[in-house]
Write a protein that holds these residues in place. Structure first.
Motif, PDB file in Angstrom:
ATOM      1  N   GLY A  58       0.903  -1.442  -3.166  1.00  0.00           N
ATOM      2  CA  GLY A  58       0.076  -2.585  -3.551  1.00  0.00           C
ATOM      3  C   GLY A  58       0.072  -3.673  -2.500  1.00  0.00           C
ATOM      4  N   TYR A  59       1.248  -4.008  -1.976  1.00  0.00           N
ATOM      5  CA  TYR A  59       1.315  -5.037  -0.923  1.00  0.00           C
ATOM      6  C   TYR A  59       0.600  -4.585   0.354  1.00  0.00           C
ATOM      7  CZ  TYR A  59       4.582  -7.983  -3.514  1.00  0.00           C
ATOM      8  OH  TYR A  59       5.157  -8.803  -4.439  1.00  0.00           O
ATOM      9  N   VAL A  60       0.818  -3.333   0.737  1.00  0.00           N
ATOM     10  CA  VAL A  60       0.174  -2.828   1.959  1.00  0.00           C
ATOM     11  C   VAL A  60      -1.343  -2.824   1.801  1.00  0.00           C
ATOM     12  CG1 VAL A  60      -0.099  -0.789   3.424  1.00  0.00           C
ATOM     13  CG2 VAL A  60       2.182  -1.473   2.665  1.00  0.00           C
ATOM     14  N   MET A  61      -1.823  -2.348   0.656  1.00  0.00           N
ATOM     15  CA  MET A  61      -3.263  -2.294   0.436  1.00  0.00           C
ATOM     16  C   MET A  61      -3.868  -3.688   0.264  1.00  0.00           C
ATOM     17  SD  MET A  61      -4.449   0.691   0.693  1.00  0.00           S
ATOM     18  CE  MET A  61      -3.284   1.337   1.841  1.00  0.00           C
ATOM     19  N   ALA A  62      -3.118  -4.625  -0.270  1.00  0.00           N
ATOM     20  CA  ALA A  62      -3.620  -5.987  -0.421  1.00  0.00           C
ATOM     21  C   ALA A  62      -3.956  -6.584   0.937  1.00  0.00           C
ATOM     22  CB  ALA A  62      -2.597  -6.852  -1.145  1.00  0.00           C
ATOM     23  N   ILE A  63      -3.196  -6.197   1.949  1.00  0.00           N
ATOM     24  CA  ILE A  63      -3.429  -6.712   3.299  1.00  0.00           C
ATOM     25  C   ILE A  63      -4.477  -5.885   4.033  1.00  0.00           C
ATOM     26  CG2 ILE A  63      -2.344  -7.080   5.556  1.00  0.00           C
ATOM     27  CD1 ILE A  63       0.257  -7.702   3.945  1.00  0.00           C
ATOM     28  N   LEU A  64      -4.387  -4.558   3.948  1.00  0.00           N
ATOM     29  CA  LEU A  64      -5.294  -3.701   4.715  1.00  0.00           C
ATOM     30  C   LEU A  64      -6.644  -3.493   4.038  1.00  0.00           C
ATOM     31  CD1 LEU A  64      -2.783  -0.965   5.903  1.00  0.00           C
ATOM     32  CD2 LEU A  64      -3.593  -2.963   7.157  1.00  0.00           C
ATOM     33  N   ILE A  65      -6.639  -3.158   2.754  1.00  0.00           N
ATOM     34  CA  ILE A  65      -7.869  -2.900   2.000  1.00  0.00           C
ATOM     35  C   ILE A  65      -7.768  -3.675   0.681  1.00  0.00           C
ATOM     36  CG2 ILE A  65      -9.398  -1.130   1.046  1.00  0.00           C
ATOM     37  CD1 ILE A  65      -7.889   0.896   2.838  1.00  0.00           C
ATOM     38  N   PRO A  66      -8.230  -4.921   0.672  1.00  0.00           N
ATOM     39  CA  PRO A  66      -8.030  -5.794  -0.498  1.00  0.00           C
ATOM     40  C   PRO A  66      -8.578  -5.246  -1.813  1.00  0.00           C
ATOM     41  CG  PRO A  66      -8.723  -7.081   1.374  1.00  0.00           C
ATOM     42  CD  PRO A  66      -8.847  -5.641   1.779  1.00  0.00           C
TER      43      PRO A  66
END
Length: 108
Positions: A58-66
């Motif tokens: 979730g944190y990684v995707m929030a930054i890369l693919i919101p």
């Protein structure tokens, strides 16, 4: 009058001394309460452990693919685990911040 197991909530016959579902003793409320409390504690421990991968992704995707971060944040927010709910809120906040920053950078 219908009886229910105080440990798991299973419907029981009136003459039951033990629950047919979980095996809890019906006539001994102290023992049943301890069983229920122990089961609840184990459930909470297991539910907290199950969301570690979803939290990290979730944190990684929030930054890369919101958009995917938004979906995972909502997923975490709707779980029973207090840890998952807490991180779900933070994932949603990170997602919104990244979206706002990207919109600002596009219109500059």
């Amino acid at each position: 009058m219908t009886k229910y197991c105080p440990a798991c909530g299973e419907e029981l016959i009136d003459a039951a001394k033990f629950c047919k579902n979980c095996g809890a003793e019906i006539d001994n409320p102290q023992k049943t309460t301890n069983t229920y409390q122990e089961n609840r504690r184990q459930y909470i421990e297991l539910s907290d452990k199950n969301y570690t991968i979803a939290i990290v992704v979730g944190y990684v995707m929030a930054i890369l693919i919101p958009l995917i971060g938004l979906i995972i944040g909502i997923y975490l927010l709707t779980r029973d685990s207090s840890r998952a709910k807490k991180h779900g809120k933070f994932v949603l906040i990170v997602t919104v911040v990244v979206w706002v920053l990207s919109v600002i950078s596009v219109f500059r």
